[in-house]
Design a protein around this motif. Structure first.
Motif, PDB file in Angstrom:
ATOM      1  N   UNK A 143     -34.873  18.193  26.848  1.00  0.00           N
ATOM      2  CA  UNK A 143     -35.602  19.455  26.921  1.00  0.00           C
ATOM      3  C   UNK A 143     -36.496  19.631  25.705  1.00  0.00           C
ATOM      4  N   UNK A 144     -36.019  19.245  24.533  1.00  0.00           N
ATOM      5  CA  UNK A 144     -36.867  19.319  23.328  1.00  0.00           C
ATOM      6  C   UNK A 144     -38.131  18.473  23.506  1.00  0.00           C
ATOM      7  N   UNK A 145     -37.973  17.276  24.037  1.00  0.00           N
ATOM      8  CA  UNK A 145     -39.128  16.408  24.277  1.00  0.00           C
ATOM      9  C   UNK A 145     -40.064  17.028  25.311  1.00  0.00           C
ATOM     10  N   UNK A 146     -39.484  17.616  26.352  1.00  0.00           N
ATOM     11  CA  UNK A 146     -40.288  18.260  27.381  1.00  0.00           C
ATOM     12  C   UNK A 146     -41.073  19.432  26.803  1.00  0.00           C
ATOM     13  N   UNK A 147     -40.439  20.251  25.967  1.00  0.00           N
ATOM     14  CA  UNK A 147     -41.133  21.391  25.369  1.00  0.00           C
ATOM     15  C   UNK A 147     -42.298  20.924  24.510  1.00  0.00           C
ATOM     16  N   UNK A 148     -42.083  19.900  23.706  1.00  0.00           N
ATOM     17  CA  UNK A 148     -43.166  19.374  22.874  1.00  0.00           C
ATOM     18  C   UNK A 148     -44.315  18.881  23.748  1.00  0.00           C
ATOM     19  N   UNK A 149     -44.005  18.177  24.819  1.00  0.00           N
ATOM     20  CA  UNK A 149     -45.028  17.678  25.723  1.00  0.00           C
ATOM     21  C   UNK A 149     -45.766  18.828  26.411  1.00  0.00           C
ATOM     22  N   UNK A 150     -45.010  19.804  26.902  1.00  0.00           N
ATOM     23  CA  UNK A 150     -45.604  20.936  27.626  1.00  0.00           C
ATOM     24  C   UNK A 150     -46.540  21.730  26.723  1.00  0.00           C
ATOM     25  N   UNK A 151     -46.087  22.055  25.522  1.00  0.00           N
ATOM     26  CA  UNK A 151     -46.898  22.898  24.642  1.00  0.00           C
ATOM     27  C   UNK A 151     -47.974  22.120  23.888  1.00  0.00           C
ATOM     28  N   UNK A 172     -39.852   9.975  23.998  1.00  0.00           N
ATOM     29  CA  UNK A 172     -38.603   9.452  23.449  1.00  0.00           C
ATOM     30  C   UNK A 172     -38.381   9.914  22.025  1.00  0.00           C
ATOM     31  N   UNK A 173     -37.112   9.880  21.646  1.00  0.00           N
ATOM     32  CA  UNK A 173     -36.719  10.097  20.264  1.00  0.00           C
ATOM     33  C   UNK A 173     -35.664   9.045  19.929  1.00  0.00           C
ATOM     34  N   UNK A 174     -34.808   9.304  18.969  1.00  0.00           N
ATOM     35  CA  UNK A 174     -33.832   8.300  18.549  1.00  0.00           C
ATOM     36  C   UNK A 174     -32.740   8.008  19.572  1.00  0.00           C
ATOM     37  N   UNK A 175     -32.432   8.986  20.456  1.00  0.00           N
ATOM     38  CA  UNK A 175     -31.315   8.755  21.377  1.00  0.00           C
ATOM     39  C   UNK A 175     -31.700   8.732  22.849  1.00  0.00           C
ATOM     40  N   UNK A 176     -32.843   9.303  23.190  1.00  0.00           N
ATOM     41  CA  UNK A 176     -33.160   9.464  24.601  1.00  0.00           C
ATOM     42  C   UNK A 176     -34.593   9.023  24.903  1.00  0.00           C
ATOM     43  N   UNK A 177     -34.766   8.513  26.123  1.00  0.00           N
ATOM     44  CA  UNK A 177     -36.088   8.165  26.645  1.00  0.00           C
ATOM     45  C   UNK A 177     -36.254   8.915  27.960  1.00  0.00           C
ATOM     46  N   UNK A 221     -36.888  10.713  34.776  1.00  0.00           N
ATOM     47  CA  UNK A 221     -35.573  10.126  34.574  1.00  0.00           C
ATOM     48  C   UNK A 221     -35.260  10.161  33.088  1.00  0.00           C
ATOM     49  N   UNK A 222     -34.034  10.511  32.760  1.00  0.00           N
ATOM     50  CA  UNK A 222     -33.556  10.531  31.378  1.00  0.00           C
ATOM     51  C   UNK A 222     -32.698   9.296  31.179  1.00  0.00           C
ATOM     52  N   UNK A 223     -32.982   8.539  30.111  1.00  0.00           N
ATOM     53  CA  UNK A 223     -32.236   7.311  29.835  1.00  0.00           C
ATOM     54  C   UNK A 223     -31.705   7.317  28.409  1.00  0.00           C
ATOM     55  N   UNK A 224     -30.584   6.648  28.224  1.00  0.00           N
ATOM     56  CA  UNK A 224     -30.067   6.367  26.891  1.00  0.00           C
ATOM     57  C   UNK A 224     -31.032   5.359  26.264  1.00  0.00           C
TER      58      UNK A 224
END
Length: 173
Positions: A102-110, A7-12, A58-61
């Motif tokens: 996608x930014x969160x996914x990239x951070x997790x993947x790498x 998660x970040x400020x807008x998405x989980x 799942x992507x959530x607000x």
């Protein structure tokens, strides 16, 4: 990976559950998404959720906990450290949910999974997605001409990828 939470400020972003499948199927069949993503059955989504090599997310607000999209990621156990973003579909467009997911996914993947490469394919005529992927650091690697059959015609798809070294360089800037 059932406990996965990004998660970040807008998405989980969290692991999908069987109770999310109706929303997911509605999102992928929506006319704004269906030209760009494959349509799966309920059983195909359920099987993907049970596959340890796939992240079905799942992507959530973050503010409302309402679903805004989903992602399917394959190859998390790949000995080649090459992870595929198989699918992303967003129901609430132009609000940053897809980009931030996608930014969160990239951070997790790498950073967590130790991936060397994250790749995807995108239809040749999906210009907005291609633009987003380029903005996020993906590079076009090639064109698979007339590779998928959709709505009575063959579509060409670009292969795009980002390497860990490029991700790390971009992360520094």
């Amino acid at each position: 990976m059932q406990n996965l939470l990004l998660e970040n400020d807008i998405v989980r972003v969290r692991a999908s559950s069987e109770s999310d499948i109706d929303y997911i199927m509605k999102t992928e069949s929506d006319p704004s998404n269906s030209p760009y993503v494959f349509q799966w059955t309920y059983d195909q989504h359920k099987a993907a959720m049970e596959n340890p090599d796939i992240l079905h997310l799942l992507i959530e607000d973050k503010d409302t906990s309402e679903p805004t999209g989903y992602m399917i990621v394959a190859g998390v156990l790949s000995p080649h450290k090459s992870i595929e973003l198989m699918r992303i579909a967003v129901s609430q467009k132009n609000k940053g949910f897809g980009r931030d997911s996608i930014k969160l996914l990239l951070a997790y993947a790498f950073d967590t999974l130790g991936a060397n490469r994250v790749w995807l394919d995108v239809k040749e005529y999906n210009y907005s997605a291609q633009s987003l992927y380029k903005y996020l650091g993906f590079a076009q690697e090639g064109l698979l001409r007339e590779a998928v059959f959709h709505n009575g015609k063959y579509d060409s798809i670009y292969i795009m990828a980002i390497l860990k070294k490029d991700y790390l360089k971009q992360k520094k800037n």
